[in-house]
Enzyme design. Structure first.
Site: not given
Ligand code: DAT
Ligand code: MG
Length: 149
Positions: A9, A49, A57, A85, A91, A102, A112, A115, A126
Site C-alpha cells: 500500500k 475494495y 471505514f 496472509r 488486519t 504488520r 497496515n 494487502h 484480484e
Molecule cells: P485484510 O486487509 O486483512 O484482508 P479486510 O479485507 O477486512 O482486511 O479489510 C480491508 C482493509 O480495510 C484492511 O486492510 C484495513 C481496512 N479496515 C478493515 N476493517 C477496518 C476497520 N474496522 N477500521 C478501519 N479500517 C479497517
Molecule cells: Mg481483505
C-alpha cells in the site's frame, strides 16, 4: 501450485519499506510471477475494495489506497494465499503476531502496509483485475527443488 495477489500500500512505498516487505515474501520461498507500480484511480480502488462498500471505514480506505503509488505483485507457491496472509499478520496491527509485516512495521488498521487475497476466488478475481495475462511470467528457479518437494 497456488497464486495470490499482494499489494504494498502507499504507506509501504512512502516509508521506504518496499524492499523489506518483498524480501520477507521472497525469503519464505514464494516466487514473484508479476510485479508493477501503479497509482490507482478512485474508480479502480472501488472495484478492488467492492466488498467493503458501505462500511464505515470505506471512504477512508479509498483515500488511503489512492493517496500514492502502490506496488502490486502476484506470488506463487505451495498454499500461497494462506502463507502470504500469515506473513502479513492480522488486519489490525495491534493484534498481529510479532514477526509479521504488520506487527513489525505498523500500528493502525488504516495504515497496515499490505494487502493479500483472502481465498482462491478472491485471488483469481484480484489477479485478473490488476494484471493482464501477459504480465504473469511463467519461469522456473534453479532453487525450486529445494523449496517445493
Ligand atoms: P485484510 O486487509 O486483512 O484482508 P479486510 O479485507 O477486512 O482486511 O479489510 C480491508 C482493509 O480495510 C484492511 O486492510 C484495513 C481496512 N479496515 C478493515 N476493517 C477496518 C476497520 N474496522 N477500521 C478501519 N479500517 C479497517
Ligand atoms: Mg481483505
Amino acid at each position: 501450485m497456488e497464486r495470490t495477489f499482494v499489494m504494498l500500500k502507499p504507506d509501504a512505498v512512502q516509508r521506504g519499506l518496499v524492499g523489506e516487505i518483498i524480501n520477507r515474501f521472497e525469503r519464505r520461498g514464494l516466487k514473484i510471477v508479476a510485479l508493477k507500480m501503479v497509482h490507482v484511480s478512485t474508480e479502480f480502488a472501488h472495484r478492488h475494495y467492492a466488498v467493503h462498500v458501505g462500511k464505515p471505514f470505506f471512504e477512508g480506505l479509498i483515500k488511503y489506497i489512492t493517496g500514492g503509488p502502490v506496488v502490486a505483485l502476484v506470488l506463487e507457491g505451495t498454499n500461497a494465499i494462506e502463507v502470504a496472509r500469515a506473513t502479513m499478520g492480522a488486519t489490525n496491527p495491534a493484534k498481529a503476531a510479532p514477526g509479521t509485516i504488520r506487527a513489525d512495521f505498523s500500528l493502525e488498521m488504516g495504515r497496515n502496509l499490505v494487502h493479500g487475497s483472502d481465498g482462491p476466488e478472491t485471488a483469481a478475481a484480484e489477479i485478473g483485475l490488476w494484471f493482464k495475462p501477459e504480465e504473469l511470467i511463467d519461469y522456473g528457479r534453479a532453487v525450486d527443488g529445494w523449496i517445493f518437494e
